[in-house]
Design an enzyme around this catalytic site. Structure first.
Site, PDB file in Angstrom:
ATOM      1  N   ARG A 285       1.387  -1.516   6.855  1.00  0.00           N
ATOM      2  CA  ARG A 285       2.311  -1.314   7.815  1.00  0.00           C
ATOM      3  C   ARG A 285       2.860  -2.614   7.774  1.00  0.00           C
ATOM      4  NH1 ARG A 285      -1.595   0.649  12.699  1.00  0.00           N
ATOM      5  NH2 ARG A 285      -2.682  -0.475  10.796  1.00  0.00           N
TER       6      ARG A 285
ATOM      7  N   SER B  86       0.728  -1.313   0.339  1.00  0.00           N
ATOM      8  CA  SER B  86      -0.169   0.248  -0.059  1.00  0.00           C
ATOM      9  C   SER B  86       0.865   1.604  -0.317  1.00  0.00           C
ATOM     10  CB  SER B  86      -0.922   0.020   1.186  1.00  0.00           C
ATOM     11  OG  SER B  86      -1.683   0.894   1.277  1.00  0.00           O
ATOM     12  N   PRO B  87       0.354   2.304  -0.829  1.00  0.00           N
ATOM     13  CA  PRO B  87       1.078   3.892  -1.125  1.00  0.00           C
ATOM     14  C   PRO B  87       1.600   4.329   0.530  1.00  0.00           C
ATOM     15  CG  PRO B  87      -0.850   4.741  -1.162  1.00  0.00           C
ATOM     16  CD  PRO B  87      -0.718   2.743  -0.929  1.00  0.00           C
TER      17      PRO B  87
ATOM     18  N   TYR C 178      -7.715  14.683   1.919  1.00  0.00           N
ATOM     19  CA  TYR C 178      -6.615  16.080   0.738  1.00  0.00           C
ATOM     20  C   TYR C 178      -7.068  16.459  -0.537  1.00  0.00           C
ATOM     21  CZ  TYR C 178      -2.933  13.136   2.992  1.00  0.00           C
ATOM     22  OH  TYR C 178      -2.652  12.417   3.875  1.00  0.00           O
TER      23      TYR C 178
ATOM     24  N   ARG D 168      -8.415   5.950  -4.725  1.00  0.00           N
ATOM     25  CA  ARG D 168      -8.667   5.083  -3.718  1.00  0.00           C
ATOM     26  C   ARG D 168      -9.565   6.622  -3.380  1.00  0.00           C
ATOM     27  NH1 ARG D 168      -4.528   4.148   1.195  1.00  0.00           N
ATOM     28  NH2 ARG D 168      -4.567   2.254   0.388  1.00  0.00           N
TER      29      ARG D 168
HETATM   30  C1  LIG Z   1       3.214   5.521   7.407  1.00  0.00           C
HETATM   31  C2  LIG Z   1       2.128   5.869   6.362  1.00  0.00           C
HETATM   32  C3  LIG Z   1       2.315   6.394   5.044  1.00  0.00           C
HETATM   33  C4  LIG Z   1       1.205   6.121   4.454  1.00  0.00           C
HETATM   34  N1  LIG Z   1       0.968   7.349   3.470  1.00  0.00           N
HETATM   35  C5  LIG Z   1       0.320   6.809   2.382  1.00  0.00           C
HETATM   36  C6  LIG Z   1       0.148   7.593   1.390  1.00  0.00           C
HETATM   37  O1  LIG Z   1       0.643   8.249   0.487  1.00  0.00           O
HETATM   38  N2  LIG Z   1      -1.041   7.543   0.703  1.00  0.00           N
HETATM   39  C7  LIG Z   1      -1.844   6.755   1.234  1.00  0.00           C
HETATM   40  O2  LIG Z   1      -3.002   6.352   0.156  1.00  0.00           O
HETATM   41  N3  LIG Z   1      -1.706   6.183   2.241  1.00  0.00           N
HETATM   42  C8  LIG Z   1      -0.936   6.202   2.804  1.00  0.00           C
HETATM   43  N4  LIG Z   1      -0.740   5.623   4.306  1.00  0.00           N
HETATM   44  C9  LIG Z   1      -2.178   4.609   4.413  1.00  0.00           C
HETATM   45  C10 LIG Z   1      -1.990   3.086   4.229  1.00  0.00           C
HETATM   46  O3  LIG Z   1      -2.110   3.449   2.798  1.00  0.00           O
HETATM   47  C11 LIG Z   1      -2.656   2.500   4.816  1.00  0.00           C
HETATM   48  O4  LIG Z   1      -3.933   2.680   4.178  1.00  0.00           O
HETATM   49  C12 LIG Z   1      -3.447   2.326   6.062  1.00  0.00           C
HETATM   50  O5  LIG Z   1      -1.727   1.653   6.192  1.00  0.00           O
HETATM   51  C13 LIG Z   1      -3.639   1.038   6.866  1.00  0.00           C
HETATM   52  O6  LIG Z   1      -3.329  -0.159   6.326  1.00  0.00           O
HETATM   53  P1  LIG Z   1      -2.274  -1.627   6.943  1.00  0.00           P
HETATM   54  O7  LIG Z   1      -3.186  -1.072   8.274  1.00  0.00           O
HETATM   55  O8  LIG Z   1      -1.502  -2.231   6.311  1.00  0.00           O
HETATM   56  O9  LIG Z   1      -1.138  -0.414   7.734  1.00  0.00           O
HETATM   57  C14 LIG Z   1       0.057   5.065   4.612  1.00  0.00           C
HETATM   58  C15 LIG Z   1       0.435   4.952   6.081  1.00  0.00           C
HETATM   59  C16 LIG Z   1       1.453   4.994   6.710  1.00  0.00           C
HETATM   60  C17 LIG Z   1       1.827   4.227   8.031  1.00  0.00           C
END
Ligand SMILES: Cc1cc2nc3c(=O)[nH]c(=O)nc-3n(C[C@H](O)[C@H](O)[C@H](O)COP(=O)(O)O)c2cc1C
Ligand SMILES: Cc1cc2nc3c(=O)[nH]c(=O)nc-3n(C[C@H](O)[C@H](O)[C@H](O)COP(=O)(O)OP(=O)(O)OC[C@H]3O[C@@H](n4cnc5c(N)ncnc54)[C@H](O)[C@@H]3O)c2cc1C
Length: 763
Positions: A715, A413-414, A572, A620
């Site tokens: 994460r 994921s981003p 955003y 998204r």
């Molecule tokens: C450090 C960090 C940076 C993130 N940056 C972005 C981002 O640039 N674009 C985005 O759409 N989501 C961003 N997210 C959200 C993640 O893509 C994801 O949707 C969110 O962390 C939930 O997934 P997880 O439980 O697997 O961490 C970010 C998350 C983390 C932890």
């Protein structure tokens, strides 16, 4: 102790027995409004584990119960005329009437007084005359109602209507779910044998179908006759029977989910359904009632006072109750929404049903019935276009969008790294993304990369707006293509009202200490009182930003990214148009959902025209603002997805939240997946699920149940770039490709895993 138990259901009787077993000197009377053998319902389901607990508490009644137990291992699902059977589920059942008669006999043998045909409208006189009073008077408890302001019951009448019937038709080979489409909608039955001659047959349908059939105006006999017609092909000429003779009307009810804030008041404690109910589709109501009865009896003997015993009872049992209620909620919601799944292929439908409560995981199903699961996995692989090795977990199935072919369904994921310099990715980005590309995922994302300097979230965010950005990104994409089979997606976005803020590990979303730049948004609604008031975008701003999105997409195309995602989530810029919380516009870009979606869709159309036709575009979204009806709700997210689908978006990346400081998200394992599930199965658009998904088991169950097409993990990929390769080792899958220089490491890891497995250790 002088004890009055109000209600002789499983909870009341078993509590009385458990108390008397602990101290025969207790003087216990059980009051019941009905006659001894005058009970509603047919069979109840228990598990072998529950019976073991009962045997430890009272071997005599447990032995009697065991004697009458019907056991079955299989679950059959009849859907679209196909009967699919899986095994290894291990249930046992007993007639409710039989259970109560056994418990009554045991209670009498122990010297407990049972007084039948005694309606107790108010527990207070008993509280004055007894040391202890137990309100075990069921779902519609008078004990609970009398002190409603103390117990604070939360009673949630669920959406479906059901009636608990019985039949002489045999269902002795499997717990059977039957789904029948009628002229007024779907009606389904939960059928199981509980004694040689009789099976339970619960008929259920949506409130709309129930109303369309006119069941509410029918007598019980008329209702039964209609149900017999609906299920005629499954009843083998047998009748359906009701034994709810003491109930008025048609006996159809909405299941009430009961939860109380407190379970005791002075010397009165609530027990069983009076305190907490669990939907019948996970068959745990009686288990909860019996196990809570044992716990309460225990604490009344181990603790120094009633108050201390009640405290312990509430704190110890609440966790278990909440756990079961959460599984029951998942299960009953699945049935409430079942019409969403009825078009699935019977294999996927069956899998979805079996895993509906989320208590049975993918690997757990493998333990129960490896053949059935293997067949389901093979079906999934074949449907994904894999004809080679179909005996692979769903996460390793290929996926195709336009001409993009992914080798598997795992997505990095981003995640913003906040390491860019003037928007330019650095060696950090190269090393970070290259590692994740080597880690085996089918697709990796780069972080939200901004369309302009003012469109950045923080000074550390990457961009797609200067020639040096293109050079740096291209170097990365070339490496990924040359050295791995992973595909790489560029996420492009504009920060809008959340721009000009601090790095992720500083005070996230707070304005910069110095050097802030002006921000803009749909309306002049700041992210928080501490943030800048954004400029509401005028036509010129909208056109300028649209062209910036197009220029960024063109740069991403020149870098040879395989896929593009437009970030329209998380508060955003584009998200600030979609959510009514931040869009206060009165022009054609505000108000109705169609208007709020207009600008994001204009951006999409312009970007689509500039992006290579053979490559897909994702959007998204935040599928839930987590503020109730004031914001975007999961239901509205379905409409958002319909608009995306109509516009030609290839896949919807279903995130949630981060759109308001007022949001109150409900976190948990896979907590956003239900939104993806709903969007995918109500609209047919492909989806990605994300949010607290961290085990291969989660990924496999989401995919095979049809809750998403791709699964994003964020994460977990920060702590383990090789998450997918490691998952393959854990699953014993040897068909994943490791980078050649790492093969000795791969071999060692598989060897260690095998050794640990033979020693019974987890990898
Ligand atoms: C450090 C960090 C940076 C993130 N940056 C972005 C981002 O640039 N674009 C985005 O759409 N989501 C961003 N997210 C959200 C993640 O893509 C994801 O949707 C969110 O962390 C939930 O997934 P997880 O439980 O697997 O961490 C970010 C998350 C983390 C932890
Ligand atoms: C359709 C359906 C299917 C179910 N299937 C299962 C299953 O398969 N497995 C399972 O474990 N559970 C099942 N349950 C749940 C199960 O029936 C209950 O959770 C369980 O009976 C709870 O026990 P209880 O003693 O708290 O309540 P109840 O069994 O409801 O007993 C309460 C007793 O109190 C009496 N009473 C009520 N008010 C008064 C009053 N004012 N004065 C005197 N007496 C009163 C009632 O007559 C009743 O006998 C099912 C429930 C339903 C509705």
């Amino acid at each position: 102790m002088k004890v009055a138990v109000l209600g002789a259901g499983p909870a009341g009787l078993y509590f009385a027995i458990s108390m008397k077993r602990r101290n025969p000197a207790h003087e216990i009377t059980v009051f019941e409004r009905n006659r001894p053998d005058d009970t509603f319902g047919w069979g109840v389901v228990l598990s072998a584990e529950t019976l073991d607990n009962l045997a430890a508490n009272d071997p005599v009644s447990a032995a009697w119960i065991r004697e009458y137990f019907a056991y079955w291992d299989d679950i059959a699902v009849v859907h679209k005329g196909v009967r699919t059977v899986s095994t290894g589920h291990g249930f046992c059942g007993i007639g409710r009437k039989r259970l109560l008669l056994l418990l009554q006999r045991r209670a009498r043998d122990l010297g407990i007084e049972l007084i039948f045909e005694s309606e107790i409208a108010d527990p207070r006189p008993f509280m004055a005359s007894h040391d202890l009073v137990i309100g075990a008077d069921g779902l519609n408890s008078h004990s609970r109602a009398t002190f409603a302001e103390v117990f604070k019951p939360d009673i949630d009448a669920r959406k479906c209507k059901f009636v608990w019937l019985g039949t002489r038709q045999k269902f002795d080979d499997a717990f059977t779910f039957i789904f029948e489409e009628t002229e007024h909608g779907w009606v389904w039955a939960h059928a199981y044998q509980f004694e040689p001659e009789t099976a339970t047959f619960i008929v259920e349908c949506s409130e709309e179908t129930w109303a369309a059939w006119g069941f509410g105006d029918m007598t019980r006999e008329q209702s039964i006759a209609v149900c017999e017609r609906i299920f005629v092909r499954h009843l083998g000429g047998h009748r359906l029977m009701s034994n709810a003779g003491h109930l008025r009307g048609s006996a159809w009810i909405n299941f009430p989910r009961v939860l109380c804030e407190r379970w005791s008041h002075k010397n009165l404690a609530l027990l069983g359904d009076a305190s907490a109910s669990a939907h019948f589709s996970i068959g745990s109501g009686t288990k909860l009632a019996l196990e809570s009865a044992v716990a309460l009896a225990d604490y009344l003997h181990s603790e120094p006072s009633l108050e201390a015993a009640f405290d312990k009872y509430e704190s110890a049992r609440r966790t278990e109750v909440l756990r079961l209620q959460s599984a029951a909620r998942n299960s009953l919601e699945w049935f409430e929404d079942v019409e969403r799944y009825l078009d699935l292929d019977p294999v996927q439908f069956n899998y979805s049903l079996l895993t509906r409560s989320q208590r049975i995981s993918h690997e757990n199903l493998r333990l129960r019935d490896p053949d059935w699961l293997g067949g389901a996995e093979a079906w999934f692989q074949r449907r994904s276009g894999n004809t080679d090795n179909v005996r692979r977990a769903p996460m390793f199935a290929p996926f195709r969008l336009r001409e993009l072919r992914l080798k598997n369904r795992v997505v990095v994921s981003p995640m913003a790294q906040y390491k860019a310099v003037d928007g330019c990715p650095t060696d950090w980005h190269f090393a970070h993304y290259a590692e994740r590309a080597k880690g085996g995922a089918g697709l990796i994302y780069i972080e939200m990369t901004c369309v302009s300097p003012e469109g950045r979230i923080t000074p550390g965010c990457t961009g797609f707006y200067a020639p040096e950005h293109e050079i740096a990104w291209k170097r990365l994409v070339d490496f990924v293509h040359a050295e791995t089979e992973t595909r790489i997606c560029a996420q492009i976005g504009h920060s809008g009202p959340k721009g000009s803020t601090q790095l992720g590990w500083q005070q996230s979303d707070a304005p910069l200490v110095t050097g802030n730049w002006p921000v803009m948004a749909a309306s002049d609604v700041p992210w928080s009182p501490a943030n800048q008031v954004p400029k509401p975008m005028d036509r010129a701003d909208m056109e300028k930003v649209r062209e910036e999105f197009v220029a960024s997409a063109e740069m991403a195309a020149r870098c040879s990214f395989d896929m593009l995602e437009i970030h329209a989530a998380h508060g955003y810029l584009l998200s600030s148009f979609i959510t009514p919380l931040t869009n206060r516009r009165t022009d054609e870009y505000g108000g109705s959902l169609e208007n709020r979606m207009r600008y994001p869709l204009e951006i999409f159309q312009a970007v689509r025209a500039a992006w290579p036709a053979e490559k897909p575009i994702s959007m998204r979204i935040s599928a839930n603002d987590w503020v109730g009806d004031e914001g975007v709700t999961p239901a509205e997210a379905v409409e958002i997805a319909r608009l995306l689908q109509a516009a030609g978006v290839d896949i919807c990346d279903v995130s949630a939240g981060q759109t308001s400081v007022r949001a109150r998200p409900v976190y948990g394992r896979m907590f956003q997946t239900p939104f993806s599930d709903r969007i995918r199965n109500e609209t047919g658009i492909a989806t990605m699920a994300v949010g607290n998904i961290y085990e291969p088991d989660h990924v496999n169950s989401i995919l095979l149940a049809g809750r998403a097409d791709l699964v994003c993990l964020a994460r977990p990929h920060l702590s383990d770039p090789y998450w997918t390769l490691h998952a393959a080792v854990a699953l014993g899958d040897r068909d994943v490709k490791w980078p050649d220089p790492y093969l000795p490491g791969r071999d060692q890891l598989y060897r260690l895993a095998e050794r640990n497995a033979t020693m019974g250790l987890k990898v």
